[in-house]
Design a protein around this motif. Sequence first.
Motif, PDB file in Angstrom:
ATOM      1  N   ARG A  99      -3.384  58.472  12.961  1.00 20.83           N
ATOM      2  CA  ARG A  99      -3.501  57.694  14.197  1.00 20.83           C
ATOM      3  C   ARG A  99      -3.141  58.557  15.404  1.00 20.83           C
ATOM      4  O   ARG A  99      -2.212  59.365  15.362  1.00 20.83           O
ATOM      5  CB  ARG A  99      -2.574  56.469  14.134  1.00 20.83           C
ATOM      6  N   LEU A 100      -3.886  58.366  16.491  1.00 20.14           N
ATOM      7  CA  LEU A 100      -3.616  59.073  17.739  1.00 20.14           C
ATOM      8  C   LEU A 100      -3.885  58.132  18.902  1.00 20.14           C
ATOM      9  O   LEU A 100      -4.542  57.102  18.754  1.00 20.14           O
ATOM     10  CB  LEU A 100      -4.472  60.343  17.837  1.00 20.14           C
ATOM     11  N   ALA A 101      -3.376  58.518  20.082  1.00 17.82           N
ATOM     12  CA  ALA A 101      -3.524  57.676  21.264  1.00 17.82           C
ATOM     13  C   ALA A 101      -3.567  58.548  22.510  1.00 17.82           C
ATOM     14  O   ALA A 101      -3.018  59.658  22.536  1.00 17.82           O
ATOM     15  CB  ALA A 101      -2.382  56.666  21.370  1.00 17.82           C
ATOM     16  N   ASN A 102      -4.212  58.036  23.529  1.00 19.52           N
ATOM     17  CA  ASN A 102      -4.295  58.704  24.822  1.00 19.52           C
ATOM     18  C   ASN A 102      -3.154  58.187  25.701  1.00 19.52           C
ATOM     19  O   ASN A 102      -3.167  57.041  26.160  1.00 19.52           O
ATOM     20  CB  ASN A 102      -5.649  58.417  25.474  1.00 19.52           C
TER      21      ASN A 102
ATOM     22  N   PRO B 260       0.733  61.406   8.657  1.00 16.96           N
ATOM     23  CA  PRO B 260      -0.509  60.856   8.108  1.00 16.96           C
ATOM     24  C   PRO B 260      -0.151  59.928   6.944  1.00 16.96           C
ATOM     25  O   PRO B 260       0.900  60.088   6.305  1.00 16.96           O
ATOM     26  CB  PRO B 260      -1.268  62.086   7.623  1.00 16.96           C
ATOM     27  N   VAL B 261      -1.016  58.967   6.648  1.00 20.90           N
ATOM     28  CA  VAL B 261      -0.753  58.038   5.550  1.00 20.90           C
ATOM     29  C   VAL B 261      -1.961  58.003   4.632  1.00 20.90           C
ATOM     30  O   VAL B 261      -3.095  58.274   5.043  1.00 20.90           O
ATOM     31  CB  VAL B 261      -0.430  56.621   6.068  1.00 20.90           C
ATOM     32  N   ILE B 262      -1.702  57.665   3.371  1.00 21.12           N
ATOM     33  CA  ILE B 262      -2.761  57.491   2.380  1.00 21.12           C
ATOM     34  C   ILE B 262      -2.570  56.130   1.730  1.00 21.12           C
ATOM     35  O   ILE B 262      -1.524  55.856   1.134  1.00 21.12           O
ATOM     36  CB  ILE B 262      -2.739  58.604   1.316  1.00 21.12           C
TER      37      ILE B 262
ATOM     38  N   GLU C  59       4.791  65.800   5.004  1.00 23.06           N
ATOM     39  CA  GLU C  59       4.740  64.785   6.047  1.00 23.06           C
ATOM     40  C   GLU C  59       3.744  63.675   5.734  1.00 23.06           C
ATOM     41  O   GLU C  59       3.714  62.653   6.418  1.00 23.06           O
ATOM     42  CB  GLU C  59       4.380  65.431   7.383  1.00 23.06           C
ATOM     43  N   ILE C  60       2.926  63.848   4.702  1.00 26.31           N
ATOM     44  CA  ILE C  60       1.948  62.836   4.318  1.00 26.31           C
ATOM     45  C   ILE C  60       2.647  61.765   3.489  1.00 26.31           C
ATOM     46  O   ILE C  60       3.329  62.079   2.510  1.00 26.31           O
ATOM     47  CB  ILE C  60       0.799  63.470   3.523  1.00 26.31           C
TER      48      ILE C  60
END
Length: 303
Positions: free
Chosen positions: A165-168, A151-153, A267-268
């Motif tokens: 972000r995610l994807a199919n 994850p990003v901030i 992990e951020i």
Amino acid sequence: MLKIPNERTTNGRTGKARIVRLGGREIIAEGLTLNFWADISHRCMTASWPVFIAGAALVFLAFNAFFAYFYWIGDLPISNVPGGAYIDYFYFSIETLSTAGYGDMHPQSHYGHFVATVELFTGIFSMSLMTGLIFARFSRPSARLLFAENPVISLHEGKPTLMIRLANERHNVIANANARVWAFKSVVTKEGRPLRRFYELALDRNEIPGLALSWTLYHTLDETSPLHALSAEDMEAATVALIVVLSGYDVVAAQTVHARKSYEHFEIRFGHRYVDILDTQDDGRLRIDYGRFHQTLETTGVA
């Protein structure tokens, strides 16, 4: 080596300690006395395919060895068994349990017919059960979703924002895709007791009509956010963790699918944004580059 102690319960039985993995966190659970056979269906459904197949093979061999023993101790219950060798009775048991019945060996006494009858019933029952388990494992709906590794901030619309972000991966349509993000963090009550609490993070958009390519979730870190004004050090002190849960209707499988992903505080990535993966080619077609899906870039505005 970590030694996991056992704990004796109130009924005098000793519960075996287990390691439960939640995301990247390991938790030692002890004191439970759940029998192996009490939840065998769940174990069969959650075991990996190699373990499931190996277990089924062992059960099959054990059944045949068991019935072969009863044939072997009988008084020539099966015809055409030279010398009455145990291995021949074992082969006959396999033919009977699987209902193959080649015909060269067959029961020739009441004792042999009785054992064969019991084994045939066991074979029909076990094969039906195995067929149901295999079908259930194959037909179980699953989503092939790719989640960004971090994850990003960074600033989004001028405000500090948490982004995931995610994807199919299948590129089929997941209709009415719904996403929820939860934050877990350690707090101390007014009485001084430490607690692990969870908070749902409000998303700018938590539902889309159809997920076919990629989707970025946005949570604004304003005054209403449980993560407001928390630095990387603050998140480490509170052992913050994130859980992303997504559900939707797979139009191909005609079933509701679910997926989840967990992240630990380390992990951020603060002050980072995702690398763009979408662009338009000269012929006007949209191009998506999954090779850059997990990549991030440093940005300014968030320490």
